[in-house]
Design a protein around this motif. Structure first.
Motif, short mmCIF file in Angstrom:
data_model
loop_
_atom_site.label_atom_id
_atom_site.label_comp_id
_atom_site.label_asym_id
_atom_site.label_seq_id
_atom_site.Cartn_x
_atom_site.Cartn_y
_atom_site.Cartn_z
N SER A 106 0.80 -1.33 0.03
CA SER A 106 -0.18 -0.15 0.01
C SER A 106 0.81 1.18 0.07
O SER A 106 0.10 2.41 0.03
N GLU A 107 2.20 1.26 -0.04
CA GLU A 107 3.14 2.22 0.01
C GLU A 107 3.83 2.52 -1.21
O GLU A 107 4.52 3.65 -1.25
N SER A 108 3.59 1.88 -2.35
CA SER A 108 4.39 2.09 -3.50
C SER A 108 3.68 1.61 -4.60
O SER A 108 2.97 0.61 -4.66
N ILE A 109 4.20 2.16 -5.78
CA ILE A 109 3.65 1.38 -7.09
C ILE A 109 4.78 1.47 -8.24
O ILE A 109 5.43 2.46 -8.26
N ASP A 110 4.93 0.48 -9.21
CA ASP A 110 5.91 0.52 -10.13
C ASP A 110 5.21 0.39 -11.47
O ASP A 110 4.19 -0.14 -11.74
N ILE A 111 5.63 1.32 -12.32
CA ILE A 111 5.24 1.32 -13.52
C ILE A 111 6.28 1.29 -14.39
O ILE A 111 7.24 1.96 -14.73
N CYS A 112 5.96 0.16 -15.58
CA CYS A 112 6.77 -0.10 -16.45
C CYS A 112 6.19 -0.28 -17.90
O CYS A 112 4.91 -0.57 -17.95
N ALA A 113 6.80 0.23 -18.98
CA ALA A 113 6.65 0.30 -20.15
C ALA A 113 7.45 -0.44 -21.04
O ALA A 113 8.54 -0.66 -21.05
N PHE A 114 6.87 -1.25 -22.11
CA PHE A 114 7.32 -2.24 -22.78
C PHE A 114 7.14 -2.05 -24.26
O PHE A 114 6.04 -1.41 -24.58
N SER A 115 8.08 -2.24 -25.13
CA SER A 115 7.57 -2.10 -26.73
C SER A 115 7.27 -3.42 -27.14
O SER A 115 7.15 -4.13 -26.44
#
Length: 354
Positions: A58-67
């Protein structure tokens, strides 16, 4: 904003030297800035095919983008909510959202409510920012291991909800309110699980539920998608018989192509009775069936979206209306159903491997 006063060529030179992460933050400054980035960096933005949100607590978020090649992470944004607050700067403000923490919690229940509201505003704000920049054609995914269910976001195509979330049917349903027609949903380890009547989850094209002691009869009977995978569920053999008879008679399960069930109930299924009651037949030779099944990659790795599945069987049923053939494998605790026209079929083999 002073940046927009530069000539277009200067803007293009500046933007071309920024990372995607920087472009995302810059795009939130104004609509004009967002339009400028879209116009000058269109080829780079179009390379992004998947954006995945990882919620591990509840304390963090990871955002990843891929081709589209999934050669690696093209963009990574990691946000720890408290770290931003210590700098007197919240992610909400960076992405154009006013503060929601106008009060401070005093009790545990108040803190839980505070964290939920703050977390929801942050994730929604970031998601809206990414939608404005990359567009709705990108494959947006949520992968959550949080003790809380993820917020309901628009344009989500794939969801994985892990073992720490609550199992309340209405709260679970609310997660998919803004993205009801998803391609792939995985509900893992939250059992015993119960879905709402006429749940939008049943309309998912690829659905996997791995929830110990969950009653699978209602889920199977209500499923309207293409592929259903039930693991560690309780399922009566009468439900399998009904599935086969309804499919044969064209009374239901018209969209179903692949079904796998791993039964966890103490009582084994009676294979002979299922075959007799549903009219399952045997071929002289074994058939090997292969097909692709959706999987959910990890947050930071974008490949392995599809996994090859395979069965070897002689058992089958034919549909009365058009002669379509479905192959089945039945054991005391496992059941597999594959529509022949949706799989690659070869003859031979005397083994079974799932």
């Amino acid at each position: 904003m002073q940046f927009l006063r530069f000539p277009i060529l200067v803007q293009k030179e500046i933007l071309g030297n920024l990372k995607l992460e920087d472009l995302v933050v810059l795009s939130s400054c104004s609509k004009r800035t967002n339009y400028s980035i879209q116009a000058t960096e269109k080829p780079r933005l179009r390379k992004i095919k998947t954006i995945r949100y990882g919620l591990s607590d509840s304390e963090s978020i990871d955002i990843c983008a891929f081709s589209d090649t999934f050669s690696g992470v093209e963009m990574y944004i990691g946000i720890e909510y408290d770290a931003w607050e210590r700098l007197d700067l919240t992610p909400m403000e960076v992405f154009g959202i006013s503060r929601v923490d106008t009060w401070r919690p005093n009790t545990f229940s108040e803190k839980e409510e505070f964290d939920t509201v703050r977390r929801t505003f942050i994730i929604e704000g970031i998601h809206n920012c990414l939608l404005d920049l990359f567009g709705s054609s990108v494959n947006y995914e949520i992968r959550s291991y949080d003790r809380q269910l993820p917020p309901s976001l628009t344009n989500i195509k794939n969801s994985y909800i892990g073992s720490f979330a609550v199992t309340d049917a209405e709260k679970l349903e609310a997660c998919f309110r803004n993205s009801p027609n998803q391609e792939n949903i995985v509900l893992n380890g939250m059992g015993p699980l119960k879905l709402c009547q006429n749940s939008v989850i049943n309309q998912t094209e690829y659905l996997m539920i791995s929830c110990f002691e969950t009653c699978g009869d209602d889920i199977l009977g209500s499923f309207e998608g293409k592929s259903l995978n039930l693991i560690s569920v309780h399922l009566q053999q009468a439900s399998i018989t009904k599935l086969l008879n309804d499919w044969k008679s064209d009374l239901g399960f018209r969209n179903l192509k692949f079904l796998s069930i791993r039964h966890s109930f103490n009582e084994n299924w009676n294979i002979v009775k299922i075959m007799e009651d549903s009219g399952v037949r045997r071929l002289v030779d074994y058939s090997v069936l292969k097909w692709k099944e959706r999987t959910m990659p990890t947050v930071l790795r974008g490949h392995n979206e599809w996994k090859e599945r395979r069965i070897v069987t002689r058992k089958y049923v034919d549909r009365d209306s058009d002669g379509e053939r479905a192959f089945v494998h039945i054991s005391p605790r496992e059941f597999y159903f594959v529509v022949g026209s949706s799989a690659e079929i070869t003859n031979g083999g005397h083994w079974f491997n799932w």
